[in-house]
Design an enzyme around this catalytic site. Structure first.
Site, short mmCIF file in Angstrom:
data_model
loop_
_atom_site.label_atom_id
_atom_site.label_comp_id
_atom_site.label_asym_id
_atom_site.label_seq_id
_atom_site.Cartn_x
_atom_site.Cartn_y
_atom_site.Cartn_z
N HIS A 1 0.82 -1.21 0.00
CA HIS A 1 0.00 0.00 0.00
C HIS A 1 0.85 1.26 0.00
CE1 HIS A 1 -4.28 -1.49 1.04
NE2 HIS A 1 -3.60 -2.43 0.40
N ASP A 2 2.08 1.17 0.44
CA ASP A 2 3.00 2.30 0.34
C ASP A 2 3.42 2.51 -1.12
OD1 ASP A 2 4.77 4.39 1.15
OD2 ASP A 2 6.43 2.97 1.07
N VAL B 1 1.11 4.21 -3.91
CA VAL B 1 0.75 5.64 -3.79
C VAL B 1 2.02 6.48 -3.89
CG1 VAL B 1 -0.43 7.38 -2.41
CG2 VAL B 1 -1.15 4.97 -2.29
N GLU C 1 -2.44 9.03 4.55
CA GLU C 1 -2.92 7.91 3.74
C GLU C 1 -3.53 6.80 4.61
OE1 GLU C 1 0.37 6.72 1.22
OE2 GLU C 1 0.67 8.80 0.60
N ASN D 1 -7.26 1.78 3.68
CA ASN D 1 -6.33 1.69 4.81
C ASN D 1 -6.97 1.89 6.18
OD1 ASN D 1 -4.09 1.31 3.10
ND2 ASN D 1 -3.80 3.52 2.86
N PRO E 1 -5.80 -0.73 -5.24
CA PRO E 1 -6.79 -1.68 -5.76
C PRO E 1 -7.84 -2.02 -4.71
CG PRO E 1 -4.67 -2.76 -5.39
CD PRO E 1 -4.44 -1.30 -5.21
N HIS F 1 -2.11 -13.04 -0.91
CA HIS F 1 -3.31 -13.34 -0.12
C HIS F 1 -3.31 -14.79 0.37
CE1 HIS F 1 -6.06 -9.79 -1.56
NE2 HIS F 1 -5.01 -9.41 -0.87
N THR F 2 -2.24 -15.51 0.12
CA THR F 2 -2.10 -16.84 0.73
C THR F 2 -1.88 -16.71 2.24
OG1 THR F 2 -0.91 -18.93 0.65
CG2 THR F 2 0.40 -16.96 0.37
N ASP G 1 -7.29 -17.66 2.72
CA ASP G 1 -7.22 -19.04 2.20
C ASP G 1 -7.20 -19.98 3.40
OD1 ASP G 1 -4.61 -19.55 3.12
OD2 ASP G 1 -3.76 -19.91 1.15
N THR H 1 -5.02 -21.74 4.81
CA THR H 1 -3.79 -21.75 5.63
C THR H 1 -3.24 -20.33 5.73
OG1 THR H 1 -2.51 -22.29 3.65
CG2 THR H 1 -3.21 -24.13 5.04
#
Length: 317
Positions: free
Chosen positions: A64-65, A68, A86, A92, A162, A192-193, A237, A239
């Site tokens: 996220h840094d 932007v 931010e 955020n 996003p 996102h795992t 997910d 795990t």
């Protein structure tokens, strides 16, 4: 008097040298403060050991840094009379976390280095790598030498970060605007795992989507009601504390938690890459590492640009 040809040649050589001198390098702190990276690793490992979720949180801070205005530590700045933080952007607020770990790292690194020589932006980049490693994922050589911004932009964060509600074409364009391609999109989404998501980010999917496994939707509805419970958490997910390929296996089974997750496997151009990552995890690990390096190189401040903040939350006086 030098000929135009010689002048152009000298100018070209100077530009090459300047670019080389100011570019990021894994060895940036080798002479200035060789204790810096081990100090970061030690604190990250301890933080992740205390709370496994923190690894995902630190990875997300770097992401996220960088999206932007580049990887400049702007996300870490608190609001002031002149800075609209931010941290208060839609993606955020009440969501990004781990700032106290970054503060702890900064204090320790400045202590072992004897002075503030390591930027907050570099700390975010190294902490992201060390978090992935702490959760069983790949390592990579983080390129260093970033400096910290003196400004932040909540408005820009609102427009460029996003969203969990994006479909594939919008996601592809969002990443393209950062100089990242479809392969980077899928690989980085594989982050996102690890980690958890809040109910409000996936409520619409579990109640209204058609491309979702019914049993999965029912399972998620148990902790995410139609009304209320916005901050209730669910794993991205099966795990969430281990860096693996379960995230991609979930997508094939229509068990992606977010709309933006399932968009990667929904009859579109990224389906084959998702299947590749499932069949050959080494390809995912390699791609993830390459894409993290590429993302970490988005518009860094170098040389005399920006500053090395004494406190990651505030601009130096």
């Amino acid at each position: 008097m030098a000929s135009p040809t010689n002048f152009l040649l000298h100018t070209f050589v100077w530009l090459v040298l300047a670019t080389t001198a100011f570019s990021l390098s894994p060895k940036f702190y080798d002479q200035v403060c060789p204790q810096a990276l081990p100090a970061i690793k030690k604190i990250v490992q301890a933080a992740v050991h205390r709370e496994r979720r923190m690894g995902a949180s630190l990875l997300r801070l770097h992401f996220h840094d960088c999206f932007v205005n580049g990887c400049d530590g702007s996300l870490l700045l608190d609001s002031t009379a002149t800075i609209d933080s931010e941290k208060n952007a839609r993606a955020n607020v009440n969501s990004t976390r781990g700032f106290e770990v970054i503060d702890q790292i900064k204090a320790e690194v400045d202590k072992v280095c004897g002075r503030p020589v390591v930027s907050c932006a570099d700390i975010l980049a190294v902490a992201a790598r060390d978090s992935v490693v702490a959760l069983g994922g790949p390592s990579w050589k983080v390129r260093l030498g970033r400096r910290d911004s003196t400004t932040a932009s909540k408005n820009l964060a609102n427009s460029v970060l996003p969203s969990p509600f994006m479909d594939l074409p919008v996601l592809i364009n969002n990443f393209k605007n950062q100089g990242l391609n479809e392969r980077d999109l899928v690989a980085l989404s594989g982050g996102h795992t690890i980690g958890l998501a809040q109910c409000f980010t996936f409520r619409n999917r579990i109640y209204n989507a058609t491309n979702i496994d019914p049993a999965f939707a029912k399972e998620r509805r148990a902790t995410c009601p139609r009304d209320g419970g916005n901050s209730n958490l669910a794993p991205l997910d099966p795990t969430p504390s281990r860096f693996d390929t379960s995230y991609f296996k979930n997508l094939v089974e229509k068990r992606g938690l977010l709309i933006s997750d399932q968009a990667l496997f929904n009859g579109g151009s990224t389906d084959d890459l998702v299947k590749t990552y499932i069949s050959d995890p080494a390809v995912f690990w390699n791609d993830f590492s390459k894409s993290m390096i590429k993302m970490g190189n988005i518009k860094p401040l170098t040389s005399k640009q920006g500053q090395i903040r004494v406190n990651c939350r505030k601009v130096n006086w």
